[in-house]
Scaffold this active site. Sequence first.
Site, PDB file in Angstrom:
ATOM      1  N   SER A  58      28.484  42.794  30.805  1.00 51.21           N
ATOM      2  CA  SER A  58      29.653  42.629  31.680  1.00 51.21           C
ATOM      3  C   SER A  58      29.964  43.930  32.419  1.00 51.21           C
ATOM      4  O   SER A  58      29.584  45.021  31.964  1.00 51.21           O
ATOM      5  CB  SER A  58      30.855  42.233  30.802  1.00 51.21           C
ATOM      6  OG  SER A  58      32.030  42.109  31.573  1.00 51.21           O
ATOM      7  N   SER A 187      37.710  57.147  30.078  1.00 51.87           N
ATOM      8  CA  SER A 187      38.549  56.656  31.175  1.00 51.87           C
ATOM      9  C   SER A 187      39.440  57.790  31.659  1.00 51.87           C
ATOM     10  O   SER A 187      39.905  58.614  30.856  1.00 51.87           O
ATOM     11  CB  SER A 187      39.417  55.515  30.651  1.00 51.87           C
ATOM     12  OG  SER A 187      40.518  55.320  31.513  1.00 51.87           O
ATOM     13  N   TYR A 212      44.691  52.901  24.066  1.00 54.20           N
ATOM     14  CA  TYR A 212      43.428  53.001  24.797  1.00 54.20           C
ATOM     15  C   TYR A 212      43.197  54.449  25.242  1.00 54.20           C
ATOM     16  O   TYR A 212      42.120  55.019  25.036  1.00 54.20           O
ATOM     17  CB  TYR A 212      43.519  52.047  25.993  1.00 54.20           C
ATOM     18  CG  TYR A 212      42.357  52.074  26.953  1.00 54.20           C
ATOM     19  CD1 TYR A 212      41.180  51.387  26.674  1.00 54.20           C
ATOM     20  CD2 TYR A 212      42.455  52.757  28.163  1.00 54.20           C
ATOM     21  CE1 TYR A 212      40.129  51.396  27.579  1.00 54.20           C
ATOM     22  CE2 TYR A 212      41.407  52.768  29.071  1.00 54.20           C
ATOM     23  CZ  TYR A 212      40.249  52.081  28.776  1.00 54.20           C
ATOM     24  OH  TYR A 212      39.198  52.097  29.664  1.00 54.20           O
ATOM     25  N   LYS A 216      40.269  57.136  24.275  1.00 55.77           N
ATOM     26  CA  LYS A 216      39.434  57.737  25.313  1.00 55.77           C
ATOM     27  C   LYS A 216      39.523  59.262  25.268  1.00 55.77           C
ATOM     28  O   LYS A 216      38.553  59.959  25.531  1.00 55.77           O
ATOM     29  CB  LYS A 216      39.838  57.197  26.691  1.00 55.77           C
ATOM     30  CG  LYS A 216      39.550  55.699  26.871  1.00 55.77           C
ATOM     31  CD  LYS A 216      38.096  55.395  26.654  1.00 55.77           C
ATOM     32  CE  LYS A 216      37.609  54.112  27.246  1.00 55.77           C
ATOM     33  NZ  LYS A 216      36.194  53.829  26.904  1.00 55.77           N
ATOM     34  N   THR A 247      36.235  45.029  37.327  1.00 62.31           N
ATOM     35  CA  THR A 247      35.345  44.416  36.332  1.00 62.31           C
ATOM     36  C   THR A 247      36.127  43.308  35.620  1.00 62.31           C
ATOM     37  O   THR A 247      37.360  43.272  35.686  1.00 62.31           O
ATOM     38  CB  THR A 247      34.932  45.457  35.266  1.00 62.31           C
ATOM     39  OG1 THR A 247      36.121  45.909  34.597  1.00 62.31           O
ATOM     40  CG2 THR A 247      34.196  46.642  35.863  1.00 62.31           C
TER      41      THR A 247
END
Length: 330
Positions: A58, A187, A212, A216, A247
Site C-alpha cells: 500500500s 514522519s 504517532y 516517529k 496514500t
Amino acid sequence: MPTLPTPLVRAVDTAMEASVVLSFSRIGYEVRSRLEGWRPLEDLPGTGQRVLVTGANSGLGYATARMLLRAGAQVLLVVRSEAKGEDTLDRLSADLGRDVRGEASYDLADLADLASVRALADRLLADDTHLDVLIHNAGAMFEERAETGDGLERTYQIHVVGPFLLTSLLLPKLAKEAPTRVITVTSGGMYAEKLVTARVDSPGRFKPTVSYARAKRAQVTLKREWSRRFGGYGIGFHVVHPGWALTPGVEASLPGFRKLTGPILRDPEQGADSIAYLALAHPEELGNGRLWHDRRPRSEHKVPWTRHDASEADALWERVGADAGIEPTV
Ligand SMILES: NC(=O)c1ccc[n+]([C@@H]2O[C@H](COP(=O)([O-])OP(=O)(O)OC[C@H]3O[C@@H](n4cnc5c(N)ncnc54)[C@H](OP(=O)(O)O)[C@@H]3O)[C@@H](O)[C@H]2O)c1
C-alpha cells in the site's frame, strides 16, 4: 532547464525547508527535483541490490517497491497475508508491464506480533540469498489505544519495537554481507514531539497524532544509536521523512488533513522517492546516522525544546531492547 548556481539552489532549498508547507508538499518535490537535477533512480549504483520493504502492499511501500523494480532491484515485499502478497504481485505486474528490470517476491510478517517478526527473521537467516537493504516502512495511526498480544501499545510496537527486533535479528547477516543498509520511514510529525522515554508508549489519555509522533521521534533517535553502535560493521542506518503524500493511510487516518491539503499532497512516488534513493545511492554519498528528506540530510529538530541528551537516547535503547526481548549484537 538551465543550471542555476549552487548557492542559489541551496538558498531555495533552505527557504522551502524553513516554510514546512512548501517543503513537505509536492511543491518541495517538484522544485527540488528540477532545480537540483536529481539523477533518475535507474542511474544510481545500487540498482541490482536485494531490498526488503515492509508495508509493501500500500501507499509509500508499494510505490517504493514499484520504483525499485523499475530500477532493477530484487524486491522482497513484506505483507501481512498471502492474499495481500499475491494481490501486490499482480498489481505490480499490471502497473509495470514491460517497464520492469528487477524481480519481486513476498514474505509475511505482522509487526504487531513479535513471534511473526521472529519467524520472518528465521526464514531470512536460513536463506543464503544476500540481503542488501532493509526498509522499515510499515506504519499506521490509530484512533483508539490498544495493546498487542505482546502487551505493548500498538503504535509503539509497530513503528519502534517490531522494527528494532527485526533489525537486531538480522544484524549478523547485515554485518556479514556489508556494505548493507537499514532505512526507516519516519514522519515530519515527529518535529512536534520531544523524546520522552517514559511516555513513548503513550500511557494516559491517548491522542493518535501524539502517540504517532512520539513513535516517529523514537525512530529518529534510535537510528543515531544504531549507527553509533553498529555503523562500524559497514551497515548504514538512515531515516527518511516523505513529506505529505496521498496514500490509503492518510485518507483513512487524517481525512480532515487530506481535505485541507488535497491539491498540494505528493503522489506516492513523490513521497517515496527518497526512500528508493537511500536504497540505491552509493554508501559514501549517504554517510551514516542521518535523517533525510528530498535527497538531502535534514536537521532532526525544528525547535530547541525537542532536543534530548545522550542519556535519554541510551534509556530509549535499553527500554526498546527490553520490550523487544533482545540485546542486539553481531
Ligand atoms: N503518507 C504520508 O504522507 C506519510 C507521511 C509521513 C510518514 N509516513 C509513513 O510512511 C509509512 C507508510 O505509510 P503510508 O502513508 O504509505 O500508509 P498506508 O498506505 O496505510 O500503508 C501502510 C502499510 O503498513 C502496513 N502495516 C500496517 N500495520 C502493520 C503491521 N502491524 N504489520 C505489518 N505491516 C503493517 C500496511 O499493511 P496492511 O495493508 O496489511 O494494513 C500497509 O502496507 C508509514 O510508516 C507512515 O507512518 C507517511
